[in-house]
Design a protein around this motif. Structure first.
Motif, PDB file in Angstrom:
ATOM      1  N   ILE A  74      54.990  19.175  45.131  1.00 26.72           N
ATOM      2  CA  ILE A  74      53.941  18.209  45.448  1.00 26.72           C
ATOM      3  C   ILE A  74      53.930  18.019  46.960  1.00 26.72           C
ATOM      4  O   ILE A  74      54.995  17.930  47.583  1.00 26.72           O
ATOM      5  CB  ILE A  74      54.213  16.867  44.726  1.00 26.72           C
ATOM      6  CG1 ILE A  74      54.098  17.085  43.197  1.00 26.72           C
ATOM      7  CG2 ILE A  74      53.255  15.767  45.189  1.00 26.72           C
ATOM      8  CD1 ILE A  74      54.247  15.852  42.366  1.00 26.72           C
ATOM      9  N   ALA A  75      52.752  17.980  47.542  1.00 27.60           N
ATOM     10  CA  ALA A  75      52.653  17.765  48.988  1.00 27.60           C
ATOM     11  C   ALA A  75      52.592  16.255  49.244  1.00 27.60           C
ATOM     12  O   ALA A  75      51.751  15.555  48.676  1.00 27.60           O
ATOM     13  CB  ALA A  75      51.403  18.441  49.532  1.00 27.60           C
ATOM     14  N   GLU A 129      51.568  14.621  51.702  1.00 30.22           N
ATOM     15  CA  GLU A 129      50.299  14.184  52.304  1.00 30.22           C
ATOM     16  C   GLU A 129      49.234  13.873  51.251  1.00 30.22           C
ATOM     17  O   GLU A 129      48.301  13.126  51.507  1.00 30.22           O
ATOM     18  CB  GLU A 129      49.744  15.264  53.251  1.00 30.22           C
ATOM     19  CG  GLU A 129      50.458  15.358  54.589  1.00 30.22           C
ATOM     20  CD  GLU A 129      51.805  16.077  54.524  1.00 30.22           C
ATOM     21  OE1 GLU A 129      52.104  16.712  53.466  1.00 30.22           O
ATOM     22  OE2 GLU A 129      52.580  15.985  55.499  1.00 30.22           O
ATOM     23  N   ASP A 130      49.366  14.495  50.070  1.00 32.96           N
ATOM     24  CA  ASP A 130      48.342  14.285  49.037  1.00 32.96           C
ATOM     25  C   ASP A 130      48.531  12.980  48.260  1.00 32.96           C
ATOM     26  O   ASP A 130      47.706  12.644  47.410  1.00 32.96           O
ATOM     27  CB  ASP A 130      48.383  15.439  48.009  1.00 32.96           C
ATOM     28  CG  ASP A 130      47.955  16.756  48.634  1.00 32.96           C
ATOM     29  OD1 ASP A 130      47.429  16.719  49.766  1.00 32.96           O
ATOM     30  OD2 ASP A 130      48.170  17.797  47.987  1.00 32.96           O
ATOM     31  N   ILE A 131      49.640  12.294  48.508  1.00 34.38           N
ATOM     32  CA  ILE A 131      49.921  11.095  47.700  1.00 34.38           C
ATOM     33  C   ILE A 131      49.337   9.857  48.372  1.00 34.38           C
ATOM     34  O   ILE A 131      49.643   9.566  49.524  1.00 34.38           O
ATOM     35  CB  ILE A 131      51.442  10.910  47.497  1.00 34.38           C
ATOM     36  CG1 ILE A 131      52.035  12.170  46.836  1.00 34.38           C
ATOM     37  CG2 ILE A 131      51.729   9.663  46.658  1.00 34.38           C
ATOM     38  CD1 ILE A 131      53.547  12.157  46.728  1.00 34.38           C
ATOM     39  N   GLU A 132      48.481   9.158  47.651  1.00 33.82           N
ATOM     40  CA  GLU A 132      47.983   7.876  48.180  1.00 33.82           C
ATOM     41  C   GLU A 132      48.589   6.769  47.335  1.00 33.82           C
ATOM     42  O   GLU A 132      49.207   7.029  46.310  1.00 33.82           O
ATOM     43  CB  GLU A 132      46.447   7.849  48.197  1.00 33.82           C
ATOM     44  CG  GLU A 132      45.775   8.013  46.859  1.00 33.82           C
ATOM     45  CD  GLU A 132      44.270   7.680  46.948  1.00 33.82           C
ATOM     46  OE1 GLU A 132      43.810   7.120  47.957  1.00 33.82           O
ATOM     47  OE2 GLU A 132      43.570   7.963  45.966  1.00 33.82           O
ATOM     48  N   ARG A 188      51.326  13.705  37.383  1.00 30.59           N
ATOM     49  CA  ARG A 188      51.192  15.162  37.394  1.00 30.59           C
ATOM     50  C   ARG A 188      51.841  15.794  36.168  1.00 30.59           C
ATOM     51  O   ARG A 188      51.227  16.600  35.468  1.00 30.59           O
ATOM     52  CB  ARG A 188      51.820  15.719  38.675  1.00 30.59           C
ATOM     53  CG  ARG A 188      52.046  17.226  38.657  1.00 30.59           C
ATOM     54  CD  ARG A 188      50.808  17.998  39.085  1.00 30.59           C
ATOM     55  NE  ARG A 188      50.759  18.057  40.530  1.00 30.59           N
ATOM     56  CZ  ARG A 188      51.432  18.958  41.250  1.00 30.59           C
ATOM     57  NH1 ARG A 188      52.133  19.905  40.655  1.00 30.59           N
ATOM     58  NH2 ARG A 188      51.385  18.928  42.559  1.00 30.59           N
ATOM     59  N   GLN A 208      49.330   4.361  44.507  1.00 27.74           N
ATOM     60  CA  GLN A 208      48.979   4.589  43.113  1.00 27.74           C
ATOM     61  C   GLN A 208      48.803   3.273  42.344  1.00 27.74           C
ATOM     62  O   GLN A 208      49.463   2.273  42.646  1.00 27.74           O
ATOM     63  CB  GLN A 208      50.100   5.389  42.421  1.00 27.74           C
ATOM     64  CG  GLN A 208      50.397   6.731  43.084  1.00 27.74           C
ATOM     65  CD  GLN A 208      49.369   7.790  42.721  1.00 27.74           C
ATOM     66  OE1 GLN A 208      49.142   8.071  41.550  1.00 27.74           O
ATOM     67  NE2 GLN A 208      48.751   8.374  43.743  1.00 27.74           N
ATOM     68  N   ALA A 213      52.982   9.298  41.185  1.00 31.20           N
ATOM     69  CA  ALA A 213      52.179  10.516  41.342  1.00 31.20           C
ATOM     70  C   ALA A 213      52.835  11.677  40.589  1.00 31.20           C
ATOM     71  O   ALA A 213      52.158  12.496  39.962  1.00 31.20           O
ATOM     72  CB  ALA A 213      52.018  10.851  42.824  1.00 31.20           C
TER      73      ALA A 213
END
Ligand code: SF4
Lengths: 220, 487
Positions: free
Chosen positions: B285-286, B288-291, B196, B293, B192
């Protein structure tokens, strides 16, 4: 190392960003224990239609007619014009060995990957960084003019186009000095042997655990 | 005056000499060697009649060319059927023997991928400078060691002088704050990040990874993150020292013992960035926003979440990117806007210096347990990172879980990460791979690599296409000893 002072070279355009070192020289050729002979396999997967293997006679391999370096107008090119982040990926020095063996002495791009940057200079290849917009214009000029050559002058840090336009570039002083004189930097470093020994002695005294002969000396 | 970053501290502790032009000589504490990038360096030493400066700073092991099947490995070097590969491995053996460098040879239990072996032995310690002729040397930065990948001329330079010519990098901090969701791993974090900032986002920088999500990672997870700093263009990835670092190193063979251990630990505690240190660039980077990949293209920045889709080149921000996207889709045999979960796979590779440590194998085994690899998968292989990882996994019964599910259980090495040995993809084959590079041809001529974490790779093997591993894992990832049942 070969010296590099000045070069009037035919330019070949490789219109592609993020050219990685796997693309420059695929892994099967890294099995060689020599520094030479990689030129025939430069950009192997782009250049030939079949899969190459080390030690093969390349003269019978089918060439990819669409690949730029196979076009007769770029035969004998010594300047490679390309896009951003050239040389990313693995640290293989086989990449500059292959570029140099093929005949490239200068690569011009908007940016280069860090490890490749070091490796290229150590092998007598000059990397010239120019702005994205300037690179774009050079691509157009090369495309439009067969036999397009650039005059690359390291001493004065400038590239001169056929129309006489002068493009200045930056290069750090130490690398420039080594390249202009073809110097082996191990020899230069060993001139500082005293300083290294002195540093090492202090470092060992402060952090004995970093040296295996003194690690655990107190307890074993 | 602002405080120092971790990178600044490591740099100044190793600075031998600084020249007026900005280049510096830095002292190197550890050089790791493997068979691919060292032969020309040793040859250079010989030609110039030079000796290695300090033998005990070096440690070698063959990894790239070694076969991974049990039968071939039983024969030692003779099991390397490709004569060119064999010469390369023998050359490393000969060079180490004649110069007196310690080497873990092919069938030594300690042999393995150089970046797995160094930390496992405690040969990588906080506060060290570590180099290797391999770009994934960034891995060792997880221990607050200043670790660079270098080229072969530099390998020779370090052998001859114990120093490297370097220029100080700029400082970047990547902060990942918050808690990672269930089924989201270190690999997803780093993919992630690369997605970015891009594959050149870290060029010229040493990246320090920080934030609560990084602190919560195990050493294995931290190594996965630092390993791929180079895929973001940074030669150096770093994480500050804490209890996790120190606990990992205690009692490792090359680590200090007794009084020296105490002295070392006291110094290691300082190896963090000062609270008021200034970074040239900060990326936040938060967590929680990472799923989970999955990479869809031919560069590690071409990555998206499992619920995403392949991008449409027509929507690319500029012409160069548009060209790269179109070329990538053509090479990968994918259509614009295709759903990631619709990508069907032919092979699955769990291994490499990114994801071949015990924790990675546990995460994959947790998903594989009691399930079967899909019939459409031609080959699903698990390649441990070292002989010691393999032994540990077998002691935990992970090999049984894998083989019962239909995975092949192999001997340690780089294997299909770069396919220098016999393990490779055929043209057009799609592979879910836990390695670090999805470049064209990386895993075999015409092969199509999708980068994922180990649990995602195992889930893809079972489904035959990409699936959200969160459907497979119910509990928290760290509870690997309580495998969940079918969701
Ligand atoms: S596992 Fe792959 S990336 Fe890592 S050292 Fe081996 S070849 Fe390189």
């Amino acid at each position: 190392m070969n010296k590099f002072v000045r070069q009037q070279g035919l330019v070949a355009p490789l219109d592609r960003a993020n050219v990685d070192t796997d693309l420059i020289i695929p892994k099967q050729f890294l099995k060689s224990i020599k520094r030479t002979g990689f030129g025939v396999n430069l950009f192997d997967a782009l250049r030939y239609m079949d899969e190459g293997y080390p030690g093969q006679d390349v003269s019978t391999r089918p060439l990819n007619p669409d690949f730029v370096l196979n076009q007769p107008r770029y035969e004998g090119a010594s300047v490679l014009l390309t896009r951003r982040n050239f040389g990313c990926g693995s640290s293989r020095e086989h990449a500059p060995w292959a570029l140099e063996d093929f005949g490239f002495r200068v690569i011009i791009a908007p940016s280069f990957a860090d490890i490749f940057y070091n490796n290229a200079f150590k092998n007598g290849i000059l990397l010239v960084t120019l702005e994205e917009g300037v690179i774009e214009r050079l691509f157009q000029e090369v495309e439009a003019n067969e036999g397009y050559r650039l005059d690359v002058d390291l001493e004065n840090q400038r590239v001169t186009t056929p129309s006489g336009e002068i493009l200045e570039f930056e290069v750090d002083a130490f690398r420039k000095h080594c390249l202009l004189n073809g110097l082996d930097d191990i020899g230069i470093t060993l001139q500082d042997e005293e300083a290294i020994r002195e540093f090492e002695a202090k470092h060992r005294a402060a952090r004995p655990w970093l040296f295996r002969e003194t690690a655990n000396a107190a307890t074993s | 005056m602002a405080g120092q970053t971790l990178y600044d501290k490591l740099w100044s502790q190793h600075l031998v000499k600084e020249r007026d032009d900005g280049t510096a000589l830095i002292y190197i504490d550890r050089q790791l060697l493997h068979e691919v990038t060292s032969p020309q360096a040793f040859e250079g030493l010989r030609l110039a009649n030079r000796r290695p400066w300090r033998l005990d700073a070096n440690l070698a092991t063959p990894d790239h060319n070694v076969p991974t099947t049990v039968i071939e490995r039983a024969e030692g070097n003779a099991g390397i059927k490709d004569p060119v590969s064999l010469i390369q491995v023998q050359t490393l053996d000969d060079n180490c023997e004649s110069f007196g460098i310690e080497e873990f040879r092919i069938n030594d239990a300690r042999q393995g991928i150089v970046h797995v072996v160094g930390p496992e032995q405690g040969a990588t310690l906080p506060g060290m400078t570590v180099v290797c002729g391999d770009s994934h040397t960034a891995t060792h930065g997880a221990f607050a060691a200043l670790a660079h990948g270098i080229g072969t001329s530099e390998v020779e330079h370090v052998l001859a002088t114990q120093c490297l010519l370097a220029q100080k990098m700029k400082n970047m901090q990547v902060r990942v704050e918050g808690s990672l969701g269930t089924g989201v791993t270190a690999k997803d974090v780093v993919l992630a990040i690369i997605g970015r900032i891009g594959t050149a986002g870290g060029t010229g920088y040493a990246i320090e990874f920080a934030g609560s999500a990084i602190r919560e990672l195990s050493m294995e997870g931290r190594m996965t993150v630092c390993n791929m700093a180079i895929e973001a263009g940074a030669r150096v990835g770093l994480i500050g020292v804490d209890d996790t670092t120190i606990d990992y190193l205690r009692e490792r063979p090359f680590a200090p013992q007794g009084d020296q251990w105490e002295a070392a630990v006291a110094e290691w505690r300082e190896l963090v960035s000062d609270a008021d240190a200034a970074f040239d660039k900060v990326v936040e980077i938060a967590a929680e926003d990472i799923e989970p990949q999955v990479s869809w293209g031919t560069s590690p920045e071409m990555v998206t979440g499992i619920s995403g889709e392949v991008p449409d080149p027509a929507e690319a921000p500029d012409d160069t990117t548009k060209g790269s996207y179109s070329r990538a889709l053509e090479y990968m045999g994918l259509a614009a806007k295709q759903k990631i979960t619709d990508i069907r796979l032919d092979k699955v590779f769990i291994g490499s210096c990114t994801n071949s440590r015990i924790e990675d194998l546990r995460a994959a085994a947790k998903v594989a347990k009691g399930r079967k690899v899909a019939d459409s998968i031609m080959l699903a292989m698990v390649v441990p990172g070292s002989g010691l990882v393999k032994r540990q996994a077998e002691a935990e019964g992970l090999d049984k879980i894998f083989t019962e599910a239909g995975f092949e259980w192999r001997e340690p090495g780089c294997s299909m990460c770069l396919a220098m040995n016999a393990d490779k993809l055929g043209a057009g084959e799609h592979c879910a791979s836990t390695s670090n590079r999805n470049f064209e041809g990386r895993q075999g001529f015409g092969g199509r690599t999708h980068l994922v974490g180990p649990a995602m790779a195992a889930a893809a093997a079972i489904a035959g296409h990409f699936v959200d591993v969160r459907q497979f894992v119910a509990g928290n990832d760290s509870h690997h000893d309580t495998p969940s049942q079918e969701a």
